[in-house]
Design a protein around this motif. Structure first.
Motif, short mmCIF file in Angstrom:
data_model
loop_
_atom_site.label_atom_id
_atom_site.label_comp_id
_atom_site.label_asym_id
_atom_site.label_seq_id
_atom_site.Cartn_x
_atom_site.Cartn_y
_atom_site.Cartn_z
N UNK A 39 68.79 59.10 19.36
CA UNK A 39 67.77 58.68 20.37
C UNK A 39 66.45 58.84 20.31
N UNK A 40 66.93 60.89 20.45
CA UNK A 40 66.55 61.37 20.64
C UNK A 40 65.00 61.54 19.61
N UNK A 41 65.10 61.56 18.60
CA UNK A 41 65.01 61.73 17.15
C UNK A 41 63.94 60.74 16.51
N UNK A 43 62.90 57.96 19.94
CA UNK A 43 62.40 58.42 20.26
C UNK A 43 61.16 59.04 20.16
N UNK A 44 60.93 60.27 20.22
CA UNK A 44 60.31 61.84 19.42
C UNK A 44 59.34 61.61 18.86
N UNK A 45 59.38 60.73 17.64
CA UNK A 45 58.71 60.66 16.10
C UNK A 45 58.07 58.41 16.68
N UNK A 46 58.73 58.13 17.30
CA UNK A 46 58.06 56.37 17.76
C UNK A 46 57.04 56.30 18.54
N UNK A 76 65.25 59.21 7.99
CA UNK A 76 66.32 60.09 7.82
C UNK A 76 68.04 59.92 8.42
N UNK A 77 67.42 60.19 9.89
CA UNK A 77 68.50 59.98 10.86
C UNK A 77 69.47 58.16 10.94
N UNK A 78 68.43 57.84 10.19
CA UNK A 78 68.61 55.98 10.37
C UNK A 78 69.46 55.48 9.56
N UNK A 290 63.57 66.65 15.05
CA UNK A 290 63.82 66.70 16.97
C UNK A 290 62.53 67.84 16.84
N UNK A 291 62.54 68.46 16.38
CA UNK A 291 61.19 69.56 16.56
C UNK A 291 59.76 69.22 16.31
N UNK A 292 59.86 68.76 15.27
CA UNK A 292 58.16 68.23 15.04
C UNK A 292 57.33 67.09 15.80
#
Length: 331
Positions: A39-41, A43-46, A76-78, A290-292
């Motif tokens: 979820x974090x990845x 939402x962050x990239x979205x 990728x995580x999806x 995650x950090x991008x």
């Protein structure tokens, strides 16, 4: 299983094992960890995708690359995490043969895509710094959009080539994937007979896909550093090297652990247990996505200004009375 001959069976489904040594009492915790990570990845990239879509001021070549990276980091995580989460929440790690092959293709596809995106980013910075006068005419939005589409198409080539023979391979009845998702290494490990040649082919393909772009990235950054040292000094030099340090950190996280994971079978002194290999795979696969968003949101001036403006608008909206008074005063 579908009987192939007297000695071999053709696998009809695979089972994702995950961490082999993980005790069942920790399954729920691990499942929730990967759920919140996913979820974090996303939402962050979205957030980066929404900012790019709504703010016309940042619809520039560099931000087109960032948009491409954000979409890849969502993809990728999806592909990788939902089945892993189901494995630990509901003990459902089963994937049909074709679904496993599809996941394998997409896992390597996004790995190749990220490598090409990082290369595009390095080349963009090279032209921007080394040819500043020609950059606006050469690297237009149309040019960068074309390059981006090309990277998304070309990234399919190597996973497709490496998966050509997998459907015809025979398996020895084993169908447990000792990983958190289907990848070439895990699937080939279940093939009957001597798999050393197949491992070598997989290793050589991975090295070419990952490290051919890396070589060009390193060359472009060396040229950038040489150019900056000759033409810049003071604040500009510090800012440029700060940018290099940030992107260098991302590139190091992306490439170096991959090398150790792929090279471990060929170096007897480089021992790696299945749990350590899986942990390293998850680190280099999920930590950059995650950090991008945090890196680009916090270190990119224009995005910081946009986010600050959005926050200020939400914190201090003008009341209807104030709006009316402003309108009257203007009259």
């Amino acid at each position: 299983m579908i009987q192939a001959d007297d000695n071999y069976t053709q696998v009809s489904a695979f089972v994702i094992v995950g961490f082999p040594s993980l005790q069942p009492e920790y399954f729920d915790i691990v499942g929730w960890f990967f759920f919140f990570l996913y979820v974090t990845i996303v939402l962050g990239n979205l957030l980066l995708v929404v900012v790019f879509a709504l703010e016309h001021s940042i619809q520039k070549p560099m931000y087109i690359i960032m948009l491409s990276l954000a979409l890849s980091d969502i993809g990728f995580p999806t592909v990788a995490l939902p089945k892993l989460i189901a494995r630990y929440w509901w003990n459902d790690g089963r994937l049909s043969f074709q679904t496993c092959l599809f996941q394998r293709h997409m896992i390597h596809y996004f790995g190749s895509l990220n490598s090409l995106i990082l290369l595009t980013m390095a080349l963009d910075r090279y032209f921007a710094i080394c040819f500043p006068l020609r950059y606006p005419t050469v690297m237009t939005n149309q040019t960068m959009t074309g390059l981006t589409v090309l990277t998304w198409v070309v990234a399919h080539i190597f996973p497709s080539v490496s998966s050509y023979h997998i459907p015809t391979m025979l398996f020895c009845g084993l169908n447990k994937i000792m990983n958190v998702f289907c990848d070439t290494r895990s699937v080939v490990a279940l093939v009957c007979g001597d798999i050393s040649r197949k491992h070598m082919q997989s290793f050589a393909t991975a090295l070419f896909i990952l490290y051919a772009p890396l070589s060009l990235i390193v060359i472009s950054y060396i040229a950038l550093i040489v150019t900056v040292l000759h033409v810049d000094s003071g604040k500009g030099l510090v800012k440029t090297f700060s940018t290099f340090a940030t992107q260098g950190c991302i590139i190091s996280i992306y490439y170096i652990p991959r090398f150790f994971v792929y090279a471990a079978p060929f170096f007897p002194s480089l021992t790696m247990t299945p749990d350590k290999r899986i942990a390293a795979t998850l680190f280099y696969s999920l930590f950059p996505p995650l950090i991008n968003p945090f890196i680009y949101c916090l270190r990119t001036k224009e995005i910081k200004q946009i986010l600050r403006r959005w926050i200020q608008k939400r914190k201090s909206p003008q009341s209807p009375t104030v709006c009316s008074l402003n309108a009257v005063s203007k009259l």
